[in-house]
Design an enzyme around this catalytic site. Structure first.
Site, short mmCIF file in Angstrom:
data_model
loop_
_atom_site.label_atom_id
_atom_site.label_comp_id
_atom_site.label_asym_id
_atom_site.label_seq_id
_atom_site.Cartn_x
_atom_site.Cartn_y
_atom_site.Cartn_z
N ASP A 29 51.97 59.10 -77.19
CA ASP A 29 53.20 59.18 -77.97
C ASP A 29 54.34 59.42 -76.98
O ASP A 29 54.09 59.74 -75.80
CB ASP A 29 53.08 60.33 -78.98
CG ASP A 29 54.38 60.58 -79.72
OD1 ASP A 29 54.92 59.62 -80.30
OD2 ASP A 29 54.85 61.72 -79.69
N ASP A 31 58.14 60.95 -77.81
CA ASP A 31 58.96 62.14 -78.03
C ASP A 31 58.09 63.36 -78.30
O ASP A 31 57.25 63.35 -79.20
CB ASP A 31 59.91 61.90 -79.21
CG ASP A 31 60.89 60.77 -78.92
OD1 ASP A 31 61.71 60.93 -78.01
OD2 ASP A 31 60.80 59.73 -79.61
#
Length: 226
Positions: A29, A31
Site C-alpha cells: 500500500d 499512504d
C-alpha cells in the site's frame, strides 16, 4: 508495530515476526505504509468536508483506505460527485507539503528488484506519483491505482491485479498494509498480510518496517526477516 495478520499457503510463507516471510513478490500500500501523508490527507479532507458542509470526523473515518470516488457519495450524496472528485484530486496532486517516506521504506524498496514488488493504492495515479516523488521514493514499475480497478479496497481486485502485473500467484505474495480495508483486501485475495501503522495497533508484538531486511534465495524467492 507490524505483525502477520493472515497467511495464504504452505509454500514457505511463515507466520510470525520471528520467523520472517518467504515469498516471490511484495505488494505495498502507499499512504501510511510507504509514505507519511497523514497530515496532507487530513488537511485536504477537512477542507473538502468544509466545502460540502459536513463534519470532518466521519469523513476522515470513512475515507481511510478507500477510493475518493467511493467515499464522496457516502458522505455527500447531494453533491455532484464528479465535480467534488476533481476538486479533491487537484488539491491532492498540488499540495504535498509534509509528505515524507516512512522509516525503512526507502531501504526496503531499493533492496527489491523492480519485478519483485508493486504498489497497490486507493489513490489516483497522478496523486500517487506526486506523493512518491515528494517522499523521494522509487517509482515502481508496477503501480495499481484507483482508476485501474472497478472496486476499491476492501475488495481484493487491486491486489489480484498487482499479483498479475508482477507475474506471481496470489499465494506467493506478501501484502504490506496499514488500513483495515486494505488488510481485508489482502486476506480475501489469498495473500499473506503484514499489517503496519493503524492496522497493527490492535495486535501487539511484531516488527517495525525499518527492521525488515530482504535477501534473494537461490530459487528466486525473497526472504524477508528481522
Amino acid at each position: 508495530m507490524t505483525t502477520i495478520i493472515a497467511q495464504a499457503t504452505d509454500d514457505g510463507v511463515h507466520r510470525g515476526a520471528g520467523s520472517g516471510w518467504t515469498v516471490r513478490a511484495v505488494l505495498f500500500d502507499l499512504d501510511g505504509t510507504l509514505v507519511d501523508s497523514t497530515a496532507a490527507i487530513e488537511r485536504h479532507t477537512v477542507r473538502w468536508a468544509e466545502r460540502v458542509g459536513v463534519a470532518a470526523g466521519p469523513v476522515l473515518a470513512l475515507s481511510h483506505g478507500r477510493k475518493d470516488a467511493e467515499f464522496i457519495p457516502l458522505v455527500a450524496p447531494w453533491a455532484d460527485a464528479a465535480t467534488e472528485l476533481d476538486w479533491l484530486h487537484r488539491l491532492s496532486v498540488e499540495d504535498t507539503e509534509g509528505v515524507t517516506a516512512l522509516p525503512g521504506a526507502r531501504e526496503l524498496l531499493t533492496a527489491l528488484a523492480a519485478h519483485h514488488w508493486a504498489v497497490v493504492t486507493s489513490a489516483a495515479r497522478e496523486v500517487a506519483l506526486s506523493r512518491l516523488r515528494a517522499a523521494r521514493l522509487p517509482v515502481p514499475t508496477h503501480l495499481v491505482c484507483a482508476e485501474d480497478v472497478q472496486r476499491g479496497k476492501p475488495d481484493p481486485e487491486g491486489f489480484l491485479r498487482g499479483a498479475d502485473l508482477v507475474g506471481t500467484p496470489p499465494g506467493e505474495c506478501l501484502v504490506v498494509e496499514d488500513s483495515v480495508a486494505g488488510v481485508r483486501a489482502g486476506q480475501d485475495a489469498g495473500m499473506a498480510v503484514l499489517a503496519v501503522g493503524e492496522a497493527a495497533k490492535a495486535t501487539p508484538g511484531g516488527l517495525h518496517l525499518s527492521g525488515v531486511r530482504v535477501r534473494r534465495l537461490p530459487d528466486g524467492r525473497l526472504r524477508l526477516a528481522r
